[in-house]
Design an enzyme around this catalytic site. Structure first.
Site, PDB file in Angstrom:
ATOM      1  CD  GLU A 161      30.959  14.025  12.660  1.00  0.00           C
ATOM      2  OE1 GLU A 161      32.137  14.286  12.342  1.00  0.00           O
ATOM      3  OE2 GLU A 161      30.130  14.899  12.975  1.00  0.00           O
TER       4      GLU A 161
ATOM      5  NE  ARG B 141      34.786  20.160   7.046  1.00  0.00           N
ATOM      6  CZ  ARG B 141      35.197  19.189   7.859  1.00  0.00           C
ATOM      7  NH1 ARG B 141      35.707  18.079   7.356  1.00  0.00           N
ATOM      8  NH2 ARG B 141      35.093  19.306   9.172  1.00  0.00           N
TER       9      ARG B 141
ATOM     10  CD  GLU C  67      35.305  11.864   7.062  1.00  0.00           C
ATOM     11  OE1 GLU C  67      35.012  12.829   7.813  1.00  0.00           O
ATOM     12  OE2 GLU C  67      36.406  11.744   6.508  1.00  0.00           O
TER      13      GLU C  67
ATOM     14  CD  GLU D 291      35.929  16.207   4.445  1.00  0.00           C
ATOM     15  OE1 GLU D 291      35.671  15.458   5.393  1.00  0.00           O
ATOM     16  OE2 GLU D 291      36.813  17.089   4.495  1.00  0.00           O
TER      17      GLU D 291
ATOM     18  CD  GLU E 229      34.147  10.625  11.467  1.00  0.00           C
ATOM     19  OE1 GLU E 229      33.906  11.755  11.927  1.00  0.00           O
ATOM     20  OE2 GLU E 229      35.101  10.381  10.698  1.00  0.00           O
TER      21      GLU E 229
ATOM     22  CG  HIS F  62      32.537  15.986   7.320  1.00  0.00           C
ATOM     23  ND1 HIS F  62      33.358  15.773   8.415  1.00  0.00           N
ATOM     24  CD2 HIS F  62      31.729  17.020   7.658  1.00  0.00           C
ATOM     25  CE1 HIS F  62      33.063  16.640   9.364  1.00  0.00           C
ATOM     26  NE2 HIS F  62      32.078  17.407   8.929  1.00  0.00           N
TER      27      HIS F  62
ATOM     28  CG  ASP G   9      -1.755   1.242   1.358  1.00  0.00           C
ATOM     29  OD1 ASP G   9      -1.744   2.073   0.424  1.00  0.00           O
ATOM     30  OD2 ASP G   9      -2.408   1.397   2.404  1.00  0.00           O
TER      31      ASP G   9
ATOM     32  CD  GLU H 255      34.071  13.428  15.160  1.00  0.00           C
ATOM     33  OE1 GLU H 255      34.177  14.484  15.810  1.00  0.00           O
ATOM     34  OE2 GLU H 255      34.744  13.197  14.141  1.00  0.00           O
TER      35      GLU H 255
ATOM     36  NE  ARG I  10      39.235  17.553   9.715  1.00  0.00           N
ATOM     37  CZ  ARG I  10      40.379  17.107   9.220  1.00  0.00           C
ATOM     38  NH1 ARG I  10      41.373  17.947   9.010  1.00  0.00           N
ATOM     39  NH2 ARG I  10      40.534  15.832   8.921  1.00  0.00           N
TER      40      ARG I  10
END
Length: 486
Positions: A147, A376, A145, A374, A235, A284, A66, A227, A355
């Site tokens: 977390e 983030r 990655e 990467e 993480e 990330h 359904d 972390e 970062r």
């Protein structure tokens, strides 16, 4: 090959035909098949069928359900839908009492027989097909990655006359002064939870079992660790894979983490910001494009070893970053993480190693195959199929239109002067703002029919009504602190 998790046999299954799948499942004593699929917001749904119901015919034709009862799917007058298992996703589920074969499914329309346009996993597959059709690359690789918090308890409610939440962890630094029970005193201080050893790291065994269980069901894990935040923030980094397969693996990570934690009498949340005043949880996402076995992002002579194509890909991510937020940071809670001061990548810039930038170019290895970027801003509340597909489409738009990302910003963004900060583009400050950005900027998602206008409209309307309005119309506890005596 069979392996053992907590004393029980489990196994991955490799079958190229439906008949092989059924035979292997029967040989391992399977009595049930668990058919899993993802709803629009990003939660797995499932139902069981006895193993006797599996055959080459039923696996090809699918199993009815359904669709009107699933968030974001069909209206009640057109509710009949089909689930068609992807045989390559088969594994023996380690959490059921009775041996159970798990299969991740896609959704089809029973009348047309076509894949369902609102199925997030199908959107991911269309994104991969579009990538190949462009001729730019033949595969994209993804390495998130993820977390999350491993907590001891979570209580919450809101009604007409009260609203509250209480979360707790024996590891939480707020319990340092607790009396009445043994208090060992070893706890990560706020924002100091990165890499402590036991006994300060109290959830290492839980994380290890999560990682081992993932490995046993065929999901590669590169590393797990505590972390930055207190209270069991964790993480788990998944080994890179192609887009749709990585979407499956993120869903499996959530499933495994929650069920392993339950065995330990704990609970897991992938909510981006459950704790005030400490770091939130991000996802990330490392990504790269490959063609004929060659990494298209690598050029040793370029900035941070990046090729021109990679820079244009970054240009697309940054150019469409505000619209991407609607899929990559898709909850009202996401924007309690995306604030300055908590390693939050709120500014749409790129840099090597930095970062605090939205795009970081990792510099751990000089190997050509390791070169990647990467992104983030995403967090683990995202539906991974939609987030990965949207990021890929933004990057490809950058390549196709040669969008220059500008100069890198290789310094601490939070040390910039107010005038310098004003010159930077930033992410939306709220989910509502992100949804409006998506409304204004979504043409890049429609290329190749990857996303549809119907789905974009559905996403915006669903999020505005079910989340933005629902949260915005409820009194907040801090409003009583601010305004009760006005």
């Amino acid at each position: 090959m069979a392996v053992v998790v907590n004393g029980r046999a489990t196994a991955t299954i490799k079958a190229t035909t439906a008949q092989e799948l059924v035979e292997q499942a029967r040989s391992q004593g399977v009595v049930m098949a668990d058919l899993k699929f993802v709803d629009v917001p990003g939660l797995w749904q499932h139902f069981h069928v006895p193993i006797d119901e599996l055959s080459s015919k039923s696996l090809a034709e699918g199993f009815g359900f359904d669709g009107s009862s699933i968030r974001g799917f069909q209206a009640i007058h057109e509710s009949d839908m089909l689930l068609v298992p992807d045989l390559s996703t088969a594994f023996i589920d380690p959490f059921y009492q009775h041996p159970t074969l798990s299969l991740i499914c896609e959704v089809r329309d029973p009348v047309s027989g076509q894949a369902y346009d609102r199925d997030p996993r199908h959107i991911a597959r269309r994104a991969e097909a579009y990538l190949k059709a462009t001729g730019i690359a033949d595969v994209s690789y993804w390495g998130p990655e993820a977390e999350f918090f491993i907590l001891d308890s979570a209580r919450f409610d809101q009604n007409q006359h009260s609203g509250y939440y209480f979360i707790d962890s024996a590891e939480g630094f707020w319990n340092s002064g607790r009396d009445g029970t043994p208090n060992p005193g070893y706890r990560p201080r706020y924002k100091e939870g990165y890499f402590p050893v036991p006994p300060t790291d109290t959830v290492a065994d839980v994380r290890a079992e999560i990682a081992l269980t993932l490995e046993h069901v065929g999901v590669g894990v590169e590393v797990h660790h505590h972390e930055v935040a207190t209270a069991g923030q964790a993480e788990v980094d998944l080994r890179f894979d192609s887009l749709t397969r990585m979407g499956d693996r993120v869903m499996l990570l959530k499933y495994v983490a929650k069920n392993v934690a339950r065995k330990y009498g704990k609970t897991v949340t992938f909510m981006p910001k459950p704790i005030y005043g400490d770091n939130g949880s991000g996802m990330h996402t490392h990504q790269s494009l490959w063609k004929e076995g060659n990494n298209l992002f690598c050029d040793p002579s370029g900035y941070a070893g990046l090729s021109e194509l990679a820079r244009y890909y970054i240009g697309g991510l940054l150019h469409h970053g505000r619209a991407l937020a609607a899929f990559c940071s898709p909850t009202t809670n996401s924007y309690k993480r995306l604030v300055p001061g908590f390693e939050a990548p709120v500014n749409l810039v790129y840099s090597k190693r930095n970062r605090s930038a939205a795009v970081r170019i990792p510099m751990y290895s000089q190997e050509p195959k390791a070169k990647r970027i990467e992104y983030r801003p995403p967090d683990p509340s995202a539906n991974p199929y939609l987030a990965f597909a949207a990021m890929l489409m933004a990057g490809l738009d950058g390549i196709e239109n040669r969008i220059d990302p500008g100069e890198p910003l290789d310094k601490d963004i939070y040390s910039l002067t107010p005038a310098e900060l004003l010159a930077l583009r930033s992410l939306p400050a709220s989910l509502d703002e992100a949804l409006e950005a998506l409304r204004d900027d979504h043409q890049f998602l429609l290329k190749g029919g990857v996303f549809t206008r119907d789905f974009i409209d559905l996403w915006i309307d669903y999020k505005k009504q079910r989340e933005v309005l629902a949260v915005g119309t409820r009194p907040h506890p801090w409003e009583f602190v601010l305004y009760f005596d006005v």
